[in-house]
Design an enzyme around this catalytic site. Structure first.
Site, PDB file in Angstrom:
ATOM      1  N   GLY A 580      42.497  45.240  38.306  1.00 31.88           N
ATOM      2  CA  GLY A 580      43.711  46.015  38.172  1.00 31.88           C
ATOM      3  C   GLY A 580      43.395  47.491  38.234  1.00 31.88           C
ATOM      4  N   GLN A 581      44.352  48.302  37.765  1.00 30.42           N
ATOM      5  CA  GLN A 581      44.200  49.744  37.885  1.00 30.42           C
ATOM      6  C   GLN A 581      43.094  50.288  36.992  1.00 30.42           C
ATOM      7  OE1 GLN A 581      47.860  51.799  37.406  1.00 30.42           O
ATOM      8  NE2 GLN A 581      46.964  53.842  37.470  1.00 30.42           N
ATOM      9  N   VAL A 585      38.812  41.472  35.746  1.00 27.76           N
ATOM     10  CA  VAL A 585      38.821  40.240  34.969  1.00 27.76           C
ATOM     11  C   VAL A 585      37.787  39.308  35.586  1.00 27.76           C
ATOM     12  CG1 VAL A 585      40.168  38.315  34.092  1.00 27.76           C
ATOM     13  CG2 VAL A 585      41.264  40.539  34.440  1.00 27.76           C
ATOM     14  N   ASP A 720      56.062  38.526  32.158  1.00 31.65           N
ATOM     15  CA  ASP A 720      55.494  38.055  33.423  1.00 31.65           C
ATOM     16  C   ASP A 720      55.206  36.562  33.342  1.00 31.65           C
ATOM     17  OD1 ASP A 720      54.558  38.084  36.001  1.00 31.65           O
ATOM     18  OD2 ASP A 720      52.623  38.999  35.522  1.00 31.65           O
TER      19      ASP A 720
END
Length: 868
Positions: A580-581, A585, A720
């Site tokens: 991600g930003q 992970v 989400d």
């Protein structure tokens, strides 16, 4: 078979950790008869696979998919259970056999039918047990009242556990399913107990006698003895002299309910026996040094019962060796013979070495009654103890070795305690900044400055419906050239296209525009999904995952215990799951999770088997705000403890990069799991293509609803929810909700990027999320409806796959206007109308009318029950 009067046996022995067969630490232990069976109840490895397939055999099997190896409790491999080749007759000749390779003390058994995702119909209402200690002689288990048949299952899915009274000492066990008529049955089993190390293997004694008293008969036979009483050449066994029941002063009374007078004792009459002594021979698995023998005997002399007058013992060091000479004669002190109380008689055995011990107990009156016999050793623990099923010590070279071992163990324990204290202090220091956050820091910034937003001059919404800031920094939303705020949905499109393009499909109006604010009256009541002040978590994906109440620390059920600091070297990299930003992970393994005692989570992992974990890693160059958000996420997610929520297991925050370690499920995410399967009722599946049934889908959906019910009870908003964010574990398809989906390139197409900044899963979002940035439990309910649609479609297509992202946004406007022109997801072919109506209620325009997760979970659970 407990006792009100525990016998205390003080010795050194090796204690065994739960679910292992390893010996841990040497320490003095006081063992009571009432506690042994309660402690020796560990699952021996059918369910988790510790018992290999080669050690599970059967008399026959209906097919390869129902052979013996599939008879493991709570697993669903093959066709879901062991099923014999033919129907089971009432006599019960078919059996499932488990070989443990060494003697075990078995206190409990569990059975289950063949569920097979709701398709199974076979289970055993009753069964018999047979066991063997040598693989040659088989013994039928009977309860204390001589009954052989054990009541079994009433359905295909519940696990039925049965305590064994008396318990079993055996190496091999067979389950014989029974039926009251000719019928098909299937079975899954588990054994519970512990290893019987260096313990008593058998004893042989004369058969007990019946005492006739005025108005009653007292039966003093060894009723649970599993050997034969045909003399020294007969097959030796174990029985009431090691059942853990200490007889009372009055031998006509019993501590066991519904059994006959005299049950607590084995007794012999001098006249009936025809000799002056009772000869008992004890066989042990290995030679040992005997220091003491303790015999619990009755002394009710008013009825002709006295403690034995003396004992003569012979010792045989090995099976093929002669009896040692000389023997040992032990007189019994009888100075208090007038006291009729039962008593333990302690007799010194002078450290004699033996594997077989034969003792003659001489009569002092007409009757001799014995309840328990135990043996003690300075370097070994041997016993006909109450439930003598505990692991015992290996032989040490000397008492000095034992002392040194104890001292070393104490030193190591002290060092471990000091290390834990230091780490806890360090952990509190690291997270101190999180605990000192001001209330202003914990309040979310609204994404519009005005108190109200009015769209098309028709409806207004109060600022009490707060928004979650979805941008990766603290910048305000875009303004147009005149400085006016644009409607959030307009930010999802390039400026030169706003209000210029025709409707994306017939009947769709152009994008709504902002109008001057109007202040309407506040709603009369707060619905069940009312929003709280929330914390915005950036996370390694660069976007919010959970919308978390600022006062979560006081939420019931949100337990917040300090997380352990894990050593990075224990994490073995497997693959990169996504990025991600702010970070990445990774999928990793912890090779020996049992070696990390500070992990409090109850792992169902045996020694030698790795534990899969997901590791979120924050980039070392991440901003200060990102680091603070990371620590906030650690603190808040550590409170989420539910069977259907991925657990945060530990952290690495002592140095960069910061890491958090969470569970990971071996079958991966639900989207990939389902997309590789076809429905069972689908015609013409590809050869060897895995299948899944409708009941299995409902079971998994019910688990997701259960996890979301837990989150909603704490006022946590996921934001989400989708199949990509649910993980699947084990053959039983255990579902846990996670948050990795946004960081995975595999699902980049499921998110819509706002001009290179925030990304939103718009196809799962409620209309108020898209148009107003309002996220609540009710919007999670909307996302659950879409997730359920995904599952019933077996993840073969994306929601609204016939619409572009812009058309999905326009469709949200239709939901807002409620003019009957919104597009709904169509009913999947496998979905009943009632379940589709539940989906439609999740997509209700009025968020107050959407069902709660508690109702959804109840609905799906009832649906699953009705399908069985």
């Amino acid at each position: 078979m407990g006792s009100d009067t525990p016998v205390e046996i003080l010795s050194f022995f090796w204690t065994k950790a739960p679910n292992t067969q390893d010996l841990c630490c040497l320490h003095p232990v006081s063992v009571s008869s009432a506690s042994l069976t309660a402690q020796c109840r560990y699952a021996l490895g059918m369910e988790d696979g510790t018992i290999p397939d080669s050690d599970i055999t059967a008399s026959s099997a209906w097919s390869d998919s129902t052979e013996a190896k599939h008879g493991r409790l709570s697993t669903g491999e093959g066709d879901g259970a062991w099923c014999p080749a033919g129907p089971v007759f009432p006599s019960g000749s078919e059996y499932l056999q488990v070989d443990l390779h060494k003697l075990h003390f078995l206190a409990l058994v569990g059975t289950q039918g063949r569920h097979a995702d709701g398709l199974g119909q076979e289970f055993a209402r009753s069964y018999r047990l047979r066991y063997s200690r040598d693989g040659q002689k088989w013994i039928t288990w009977k309860d204390r009242w001589g009954q052989e048949v054990v009541s079994g299952n009433e359905n295909t899915y519940d696990v039925v556990l049965k305590d064994l009274g008396p318990p079993i000492v055996a190496r091999m066990v067979r389950f014989y399913p029974l039926a009251d008529r000719v019928m098909s049955v299937c079975l899954r089993v588990e054994l519970y107990g512990c290893v019987w190390n260096d313990g008593l293997k058998a004893y042989t004694a004369p058969a007990g006698h019946v005492m006739s008293l005025p108005g009653m008969h007292v039966y003093l036979n060894d009723s649970t003895y599993d050997g034969s009483n045909s003399g020294w050449s007969g097959g030796a066994g174990l029985g009431q002299l090691c059942d853990g029941v200490l007889g009372g002063d009055d031998f006509t009374e019993t501590k066991e309910l519904r059994v006959w007078p005299g049950y607590d004792y084995v007794g012999w009459s001098r006249e009936a026996l025809g000799q002056g002594s009772v000869d008992i021979e004890f066989h042990f698995e290995k030679p040992r040094l005997f220091n003491n023998m303790q015999v619990h005997s009755n002394n009710r002399h008013t009825q002709g019962v006295r403690v034995f007058g003396k004992v003569e013992c012979l010792f045989k060091p090995g099976l093929l060796q002669p009896w040692s000479s000389p023997g040992l004669t032990l007189p019994v002190p009888l100075e208090d013979l007038k006291d009729p109380s039962s008593r333990p008689i302690s007799l010194p055995l002078e450290g004699r070495l033996a594997q077989i011990l034969r003792c003659k107990f001489y009569f002092a009156d007409r009757w001799l009654l014995i309840s328990e016999i135990s043996f003690l050793s300075g370097r070994k623990f041997a016993a006909i103890t109450p439930r003598a099923g505990f692991p015992v010590a290996k032989d040490d070279s000397s008492n000095t070795a034992i002392l040194i071992g104890c001292l070393v163990g104490i030193i190591l324990l002290l060092l471990a305690v000091i290390a834990v204290i230091l780490w806890r202090q360090y952990w509190k220091k690291i997270l101190g900044k999180v605990g000192s956050l001001s209330s202003d820091e914990l309040r979310v910034h609204l994404s519009v400055p005005s108190d109200n937003v009015v769209i098309n001059n028709t409806h207004s919404y109060s600022s009490r419906y707060q928004r979650i800031h979805t941008f990766p920094d603290d910048r305000e939303p875009d303004r147009d050239a005149e400085g006016e705020y644009q409607e959030p949905s307009a930010l999802l499109r390039p400026r030169d296209q706003r209000d210029k393009e025709p409707p994306p499909y017939p009947g769709s109006p152009p994008y709504p525009s902002l109008s001057p604010p109007v202040s309407p009256p506040l709603p009369p009541s707060v619905p069940h999904y009312a929003e709280a002040d929330i914390v915005s978590l950036q996370g390694v994906s660069g976007n919010n995952t959970y919308a978390v109440p600022a006062l979560a620390s006081s939420s019931p059920g949100a337990d917040a215990t300090p997380l352990p600091e894990l050593q990075r070297q224990c994490l073995v990299f497997k693959e990169k799951l996504g990025e991600g930003q702010f970070g990445e992970v990774h999928l990793c393994e912890i090779e020996n999770p049992q070696d990390l005692p500070n992990l409090e989570f109850p792992f169902n992992v045996r020694k030698g088997r790795p534990l899969l974990v997901a590791v979120k890693i924050l980039r070392p160059d991440a901003s200060k705000n990102a680091r603070n958000d990371f620590l906030k996420e650690v603190k808040i997610l550590s409170r989420l403890k539910d069977p259907n929520i991925i657990r945060l297991l530990g952290v690495c925050v002592s140095s960069d990069p910061l890491c958090m370690v969470t569970e990971y499920m071996e079958c991966g995410d639900l989207n990939q799991y389902l997309s590789q399967r076809v429905l069972l009722d689908k015609t013409g599946p590809l050869h060897n293509t895995p299948t899944i049934s409708y009941p299995a889908l409902i079971s998994m959906a019910s688990q997701i609803a259960s996890g979301m019910k837990f989150l909603s009870s704490l006022n946590f908003v996921h934001r989400d929810l989708a199949t990509r964010n649910c993980l699947v574990g084990g053959s039983e398809r255990h579902i846990k909700i996670a948050d990795f989906g946004m960081s995975r390139n595999l699902y980049a197409g499921d998110y819509y990027r706002i001009q290179g900044r925030a990304v939103l899963p718009i196809r799962w979002m409620a209309w108020e999320c898209i148009l107003m940035g309002k996220f609540t439990t009710a919007s999670d309910v909307w996302a659950f409806g879409v997730t359920l649609w995904e599952m019933l479609s077996v993840c073969q297509e994306q929601p609204y796959s016939n619409l572009t992202d812009e058309q999905v946004i326009d469709n949200a406007g239709e939901f807002f206007r409620d003019q009957g022109r919104q597009v709904y997801l169509s009913r999947p072919a496998v979905c009943p109308q009632g379940l589709y109506e539940l989906m439609l209620s999740c997509w209700n325009r009025d968020c107050k009318l959407r069902p709660s997760f508690a109702y959804i979970h109840s609905f799906l659970t009832e649906d699953a029950m009705n399908m069985v």
